[in-house]
Motif scaffolding. Structure first.
Motif, PDB file in Angstrom:
ATOM      1  N   ALA A 157      26.240  33.371  36.784  1.00 42.31           N
ATOM      2  CA  ALA A 157      27.437  32.990  36.023  1.00 42.31           C
ATOM      3  C   ALA A 157      28.569  32.635  36.978  1.00 42.31           C
ATOM      4  O   ALA A 157      29.293  31.652  36.798  1.00 42.31           O
ATOM      5  CB  ALA A 157      27.855  34.127  35.088  1.00 42.31           C
TER       6      ALA A 157
ATOM      7  N   THR B 172      30.251  29.000  37.536  1.00 43.12           N
ATOM      8  CA  THR B 172      31.689  28.840  37.379  1.00 43.12           C
ATOM      9  C   THR B 172      32.296  28.188  38.612  1.00 43.12           C
ATOM     10  O   THR B 172      33.110  27.262  38.521  1.00 43.12           O
ATOM     11  CB  THR B 172      32.339  30.214  37.128  1.00 43.12           C
TER      12      THR B 172
ATOM     13  N   ALA C 221      29.135  31.009  31.241  1.00 39.51           N
ATOM     14  CA  ALA C 221      29.211  31.408  32.658  1.00 39.51           C
ATOM     15  C   ALA C 221      30.640  31.814  32.996  1.00 39.51           C
ATOM     16  O   ALA C 221      30.885  32.813  33.670  1.00 39.51           O
ATOM     17  CB  ALA C 221      28.737  30.268  33.551  1.00 39.51           C
ATOM     18  N   ARG C 222      31.596  31.032  32.494  1.00 43.65           N
ATOM     19  CA  ARG C 222      33.001  31.359  32.771  1.00 43.65           C
ATOM     20  C   ARG C 222      33.427  32.647  32.088  1.00 43.65           C
ATOM     21  O   ARG C 222      34.133  33.474  32.664  1.00 43.65           O
ATOM     22  CB  ARG C 222      33.896  30.218  32.276  1.00 43.65           C
TER      23      ARG C 222
ATOM     24  N   MET D   1      31.528  35.108  31.238  1.00 41.25           N
ATOM     25  CA  MET D   1      30.890  36.236  31.926  1.00 41.25           C
ATOM     26  C   MET D   1      31.625  36.563  33.222  1.00 41.25           C
ATOM     27  O   MET D   1      31.872  37.725  33.535  1.00 41.25           O
ATOM     28  CB  MET D   1      29.432  35.896  32.254  1.00 41.25           C
ATOM     29  N   THR D   2      31.955  35.532  33.979  1.00 40.26           N
ATOM     30  CA  THR D   2      32.669  35.736  35.234  1.00 40.26           C
ATOM     31  C   THR D   2      34.003  36.425  34.984  1.00 40.26           C
ATOM     32  O   THR D   2      34.381  37.371  35.673  1.00 40.26           O
ATOM     33  CB  THR D   2      32.894  34.377  35.917  1.00 40.26           C
TER      34      THR D   2
ATOM     35  N   TRP E  38      33.410  40.036  33.982  1.00 44.82           N
ATOM     36  CA  TRP E  38      32.922  40.845  35.099  1.00 44.82           C
ATOM     37  C   TRP E  38      34.035  41.120  36.103  1.00 44.82           C
ATOM     38  O   TRP E  38      34.087  42.190  36.713  1.00 44.82           O
ATOM     39  CB  TRP E  38      31.733  40.168  35.776  1.00 44.82           C
ATOM     40  N   GLU E  39      34.952  40.171  36.263  1.00 41.80           N
ATOM     41  CA  GLU E  39      36.072  40.422  37.165  1.00 41.80           C
ATOM     42  C   GLU E  39      36.982  41.535  36.624  1.00 41.80           C
ATOM     43  O   GLU E  39      37.543  42.319  37.392  1.00 41.80           O
ATOM     44  CB  GLU E  39      36.848  39.133  37.423  1.00 41.80           C
TER      45      GLU E  39
ATOM     46  N   TRP F 133      26.620  41.838  25.091  1.00 42.71           N
ATOM     47  CA  TRP F 133      26.660  41.556  26.534  1.00 42.71           C
ATOM     48  C   TRP F 133      27.820  42.303  27.190  1.00 42.71           C
ATOM     49  O   TRP F 133      27.670  42.882  28.284  1.00 42.71           O
ATOM     50  CB  TRP F 133      26.777  40.047  26.793  1.00 42.71           C
TER      51      TRP F 133
END
Lengths: 430, 430
Positions: free
Chosen positions: A168, A172, B168-169, B171-172, B175-176, B205
C-alpha cells in the motif's frame, strides 16, 4: 470460497519462477542480439555480475540453492509460439519485421547457455561465457533474479498484514510520483526498469500506474513481455556492451579509436528513425562527439546515461549546433538514475530546446526506499557486464569515473586513445 | 486461473448487502437493548435519521431503490446459531452470561420492525417507530447503510486502478496513524467506528491494523460481528438514548430531574466493573455531576462525548476529588471526534492522573478525507436518534449546543430543570 484448484496448482510449483519468459527482458537486448547475431555470431564474450554496492552481501542474503533453481529455470525457457508471433508480427517504432526471419529461426531454438556460480567475500561470482549473441541474453534476467531474490529474502520474514501495508505504501509512493509527473506539459517518459525491478508483478503494476496516470505521456516499456501483455510500445535502442566488445576486439590503437563508430555504422545499416540514438559516454562523451563522423549528426538523438545529465545535454546541443543541425529537431533521452525531481528539472531546462524524453528505471520499478526496516528493500547498484571478448578485457570509462570498469592499465590506454582528461566523480544512486 | 464458482456466486447476489448480520452493530446497543427489554419492553419510541451535514444531499446521491433494498435486507436478518452461541457463551469484561436466557430467547426470534422512508429537500427522512427494544436496533445498521451507500455512489464511477490507489492511500494513511499511536506508552484504545464506517470490509481492515500495530494497547472493538470473527473483546457500555427516553417519559419536572439518575440506577443493578461508565453530558455534564448521588462516584469511570474533552476530564477529576475519590483509580474514556493529534494531547495531559482510554470512531474507520475528488468520500455527521417516546419529544442538550436536539421550548425547559447555563459552541467534525 476457496478456489481449491488454484491452491493445489500453487502447491505444485517447486519454485515460483522470477523470470517466466525469454522476452521478459529489455527490448534493446533483442535488437542488439540481432545485430550481434548478424555481425559477430561466433565471438566469445564473458558477462559477469558486479555488485557496486559492496556492503550488501548478496551471498549471505540469498540462498545458493534458490539462486541456482531460478537460473536453471531460465535455462529451461524457450520462446513460446505467442511470443514468436508477437516478435515477428508486431510493429516496432512503426516498422514491421524488425526481427529478420533468420534471427527468429535462431531465437526460437535458443536455450540460454550454462552459467558459472561461485561465492567470494559474501558476494556471488556469476559468470556467463560463450557465444556473444547467447550469453548477452543472460544480463537482464540474471539481474532481475538477484534483485528479486534479495527482496524475497526480506519479504519472507514479514507477516501477511505487514506485506499489505508495505505494498500500500509503495503504491501510494509511486502514485504520488505519477501525479507530480502528470503536471509536466508535453512529457514523454518510458519504463526502463526491468533489470533492477523489485519484482515482475511490481514492474507490471508500475507500468499500469504510468499508463493510467500519464496516458499519452507514457510512451512505453523496455520490457517486451509487459509490452506484449499490456499491448504497449516496446522501447529501446542500444547499450554500452556493443562499443565495449567492439573496442576489446580492436587489434591496435587505431582500431580502438574507430571501434565506437564502427558499432554505430553497423547499426546505421540496420536501423533508422527512433532506433538511431547515440549512446556517447562509453569512452567519454566529449571526445566521442568531437571525433564523430558527420553522418552521426543526422541521427535522431542521443541518450545521456552518466555524468551530469544537464551538462551532457548541453554538450550535445553545442555539438549539433556546431555541426549545423537544429537541436530542436533532435531527441535527448535521459536515462541515468532518474527520479521525479531530476525529471522535473531536466524537463524544465530542456523542453523546447530539444525533444526531451526520459527512460525511467530503478526508481520507477524499485523505489522501496524507507519502506522496510534497516532499509532492507532499498534498491542497490547491481550490474552484469561484458567483461571480456575473445579473452581480452573490456573497458568502460563512462562520464562518471565511479562507473568505469576494466584493468587499470587498459583504462589508462583507453583514456589516452580517446583523449579523455579529468572527470568529475558522481555518486552512483542505482 | 478464474474461480468460476465464485464468479457465478457473485452474479447471483441481487444486492451486495452492507449489513449481513444482526450483531454487525455496537456492543452497547445489545447491552442497552437487554436493559430496555427488561425495564421498558412496551414503550413506544421513534428513531429518526438526522444529517447534520446538510450540504451533503443524501437523497440526490443515493438511489432510493438501493436504499430500500439494503434496509429490506436488514429486515430479513435473524440471529444465526453461531451468533447466538457467541452471545450466550462469551465472556464480556470477564463476566459470563452477560445476556440473560430470557433476552436471548427474545433476540433469537427478532426481526427488525418496519421503517418509514420519505424524501424532503434532498434528504431522506428515515424513521423507525415501534417498541423501544426493537426500533433501537435500527440505529447502527441504518447509519452504516447510508454511509456506505454514499461511498458506493462515489466509488462506482472509479476505475479498477483508481480504486486500488484509493485503498492503498487509505491504508497508508491509517497505518501512519497506528505508527504514531504505538509510541504512546500505556495507551488503551478501542474501535468505536461502526456507525460511520466507510464500509464493513474497511472497518474490519482497520481493526486488523490496530491489532497488528498496537497489540495490547488495542483493547477491542465495539462491533460484535468483528469481535466474534476476529476473536477480540467486544467493547461498550451505554449511550444517550437511555437518559433521553427516560427523560421524555417523565411526567413532571421532578421526574425529569431524576431521570438521568434513574437510568444509571437501573444500570447499576444490572452491571458492574467496566460496564459502570457514566455518560454525563446528555443534559450538561456540570449540573449532572453536581447533583449526582454518592453511589455514582463509586462507578468505574466516565465517558467524555461532547464539549472540550480536556475540560470535561478536569471537571470529572475535580468531582471525584471533591467527593473523596482517588481519580487515579478512575477511568476516563474519550470518544468524541478523536484523531491522532487529539489522542496524543489527551494522553499526554491525563496519563497518570486518571486511567485514560480512547474510543476511536469515525476517523479510524472512515478517514477518506482528501482521497477522492471534491472530497466526496470525506465522512460527515449523520446520526440516528430517539426523537420521541410515547409521543413526547426527546431532548438532548449535550456539552456542545450544536449537538443539541429537541423542540426549542423543551430545550428551554430542560435547561431550566437541569440548571444548564451558557454553553460554548464547538464544531462538530464527525
Amino acid at each position: 470460497m476457496v478456489d481449491i484448484a488454484t491452491r493445489v496448482w500453487n502447491h505444485k510449483w517447486k519454485i515460483d519462477p522470477i523470470v517466466r519468459s525469454l522476452i521478459d527482458t529489455d527490448f534493446y537486448k533483442l535488437l542488439m542480439c540481432q545485430s550481434v547475431f548478424r555481425n559477430h555470431p561466433d565471438t566469445t564474450v564473458t558477462f559477469s555480475l558486479i555488485n557496486r554496492t559492496t556492503d550488501i552481501r548478496l551471498a549471505n542474503l540469498i540462498d545458493e540453492g534458490e539462486l541456482r533453481e531460478q537460473l536453471d529455470h531460465i535455462r529451461s525457457l524457450s520462446l513460446t509460439r505467442g511470443e514468436s508471433t508477437w516478435m515477428r508480427g508486431n510493429t516496432f517504432y512503426g516498422k514491421r519485421q524488425m526481427f529478420t526471419p533468420e534471427f527468429m529461426d535462431w531465437f526460437e531454438n535458443l536455450r540460454l547457455p550454462p552459467y558459472q556460480l561461485d561465492k567470494r567475500d559474501g558476494q556471488y561470482e556469476l559468470t556467463f561465457e560463450g557465444k556473444w549473441p547467447e550469453v548477452m541474453l543472460w544480463e537482464i534476467p540474471a539481474l532481475a533474479v538477484l534483485m528479486e531474490l534479495r527482496g524475497r529474502a526480506v519479504l519472507r520474514d514479514m507477516g501477511r498484514f505487514e506485506l499489505q501495508v508495505l505494498y500500500a505504501r509503495a503504491m501510494t509512493k509511486l502514485w504520488e510520483k505519477v501525479e507530480r509527473l502528470r503536471t509536466l506539459p508535453g512529457l514523454k517518459i518510458a519504463d526502463f526498469g526491468t533489470r533492477r525491478r523489485h519484482s515482475f508483478l511490481w514492474q507490471d503494476w508500475a507500468v499500469q500506474a504510468m499508463l493510467e496516470g500519464l496516458g499519452e505521456a507514457f510512451t512505453g516499456t523496455s520490457n517486451c513481455l509487459i509490452a506484449k501483455n499490456r499491448d504497449l510500445e516496446a522501447i529501446g535502442t542500444n547499450a554500452h556492451e556493443l562499443p565495449m566488445v567492439y573496442a576489446a576486439l580492436a587489434r591496435d590503437d587505431a582500431e580502438l579509436a574507430a571501434a565506437p563508430y564502427d558499432v554505430l555504422s553497423d547499426w546505421h545499416e540496420e536501423h533508422e528513425g527512433n532506433l538511431r540514438i547515440i549512446l556517447p559516454d562509453t569512452f567519454g562523451t566529449g571526445p566521442f562527439l568531437a571525433n564523430a563522423p558527420d553522418w552521426l549528426t543526422k541521427w535522431t538523438g542521443i541518450r545521456i546515461d552518466s555524468g551530469d545529465p544537464a551538462e551532457g545535454a548541453e554538450t550535445a546541443i553545442r555539438w549539433w549546433t556546431d555541426r549545423g543541425e537544429d537541436p530542436r529537431e533532435k531527441l535527448v533521452i535521459f536515462s541515468d538514475g532518474l527520479d521525479v525531481e531530476k525529471i522535473e528539472e531536466l524537463h524544465a531546462r530542456f523542453s523546447g530546446r530539444v525533444k526531451v524524453s526520459f527512460g525511467w528505471g530503478t526508481l520507477l520499478t524499485n523505489d522501496f526506499r524507507g519502506l522496510a526496516e534497516n532499509d532492507a528493500l532499498a534498491p542497490f547498484s547491481l550490474v552484469c557486464k561484458a567483461v571480456a571478448a575473445e579473452g581480452r578485457p573490456t573497458v568502460k570509462l563512462s562520464d562518471n569515473p565511479r562507473k568505469a570498469m576494466g584493468p587499470a592499465s587498459e583504462i589508462e590506454r583507453y583514456k589516452r586513445v580517446f583523449g579523455v582528461g579529468e572527470q568529475v566523480e558522481r555518486e552512483v544512486v542505482v
